[in-house]
Design an enzyme around this catalytic site. Structure first.
Site, mmCIF file in Angstrom:
data_model
loop_
_atom_site.group_PDB
_atom_site.id
_atom_site.type_symbol
_atom_site.label_atom_id
_atom_site.label_comp_id
_atom_site.label_asym_id
_atom_site.label_seq_id
_atom_site.Cartn_x
_atom_site.Cartn_y
_atom_site.Cartn_z
ATOM 1 N N LEU A 1 0.898 -1.154 0.000
ATOM 2 C CA LEU A 1 0.000 0.000 0.000
ATOM 3 C C LEU A 1 0.927 1.191 0.000
ATOM 4 C CD1 LEU A 1 -3.007 0.755 0.089
ATOM 5 C CD2 LEU A 1 -2.845 0.792 2.587
ATOM 6 N N ASP A 2 0.884 2.004 -1.055
ATOM 7 C CA ASP A 2 1.949 2.989 -1.240
ATOM 8 C C ASP A 2 2.050 3.968 -0.077
ATOM 9 O OD1 ASP A 2 0.651 5.679 -1.931
ATOM 10 O OD2 ASP A 2 -0.317 4.394 -3.397
ATOM 11 N N ARG A 3 3.179 4.618 0.005
ATOM 12 C CA ARG A 3 3.514 5.465 1.152
ATOM 13 C C ARG A 3 2.462 6.521 1.423
ATOM 14 N NH1 ARG A 3 8.543 9.762 1.402
ATOM 15 N NH2 ARG A 3 8.378 10.290 3.620
#
Length: 278
Positions: A127-129
């Site tokens: 889950l991207d930053r």
């Protein structure tokens, strides 16, 4: 590894991943042992081996290597406890600003920093930053494979807030589901996309890098905030940012078999999400 080039002057050094086959009598495949220890899925473990990051008894491992309990197995020089670790799985409300890689060369905050110290615990997918919401972490390599391999197609549902000239319309969002939208890495298709206040609800059956963001940007609706609220039949519910909980057998059943979740439970969870983020 012993240099045998002097004994065979016409031979050339083998490239990584193509050295002589290494075996330990009565052993099991190295990637299977790594997955069983919760280091990574088998596929990801194979990538670690090909990259030369795994050693066995001080020797860089290659695909096809077999190992036993007597072997010294290390990842990037750190000893791996390859005895079967207890299989535990957590759901975390991942805060924005945390990365989901097991290791980060830039020293950024990592989701493992928000979790108890458990050998073999690793994020399931990414889950991207800049995104938040439901993230799974487990010591079960087989679960990781099941949840991340494209052939299983587990749904992931998102709430996006956008910054277009106007709120997304259903007609615009239909572009996400009709298969006509093309990204730089190929056509992209959402399973469902419906308008929400200041954005949209989007459900995917695949998990390409930053896919929801890129799809909405492709219809002129750049994302300002992205939250994942469901994976399979498991919902974020009322969890708060940074909170985590261990999954029990019922949770895992819901996660892997959303079709078996009672309709009343599904409707209740959806209503909860709409009230909180709709």
């Amino acid at each position: 590894m012993t240099d045998r080039s002097a004994d065979h002057p016409d031979s050339t050094p083998a490239s990584p991943g193509r050295e002589r086959l290494q075996t330990s009598p009565g052993g099991e495949r190295l990637q299977k042992r790594l997955a069983r220890a919760g280091v990574a899925s088998r596929r990801a473990a194979e990538e670690l081996i090909v990259a030369g990051r795994i050693t066995v008894n001080g020797e860089v491992a290659v695909l096809g290597r077999t190992v036993t309990d007597a072997d010294d197995i290390r990842l990037d020089g750190q000893l791996i406890e390859t005895e079967s670790v207890p299989k535990v799985t957590f759901m975390l409300y991942k805060p924005r600003g945390y990365v989901t890689t097991a290791r980060d060369e830039y020293g950024r905050r990592n989701v493992l920093d928000a979790m108890p110290r458990i050998p073999g615990l690793h994020p399931v997918g990414r889950l991207d930053r800049d995104s938040e919401g439901l993230l799974l972490l487990t010591t079960d390599g087989n679960l990781t494979l099941t949840m991340t391999h494209p052939r299983y197609g587990h749904e992931k549902a998102y709430r996006a807030w956008t910054d277009g000239q106007q709120e997304p319309t259903q007609a615009e969002l239909d572009t996400l589901t009709d298969g006509t939208l093309k990204l730089e890495d190929g056509p992209a298709r959402a399973l469902q996309a419906t308008p929400a206040r200041g954005g949209a609800f989007v459900t995917l059956g695949e998990g390409r890098n930053r896919q929801v963001r890129r799809m909405l940007d492709g219809i002129g609706q750049p994302v300002t905030r992205l939250l994942r609220y469901r994976v399979g039949g498991l919902w974020l519910g009322n969890m708060e940012v940074g909170e985590y909980q261990q999954l029990d057998g019922r949770d895992l059943q819901d996660l892997l078999h959303p079709e078996k979740v009672p309709a009343a439970v599904w409707d209740r969870e959806w209503e909860r999400i709409q009230k909180r983020w709709g």
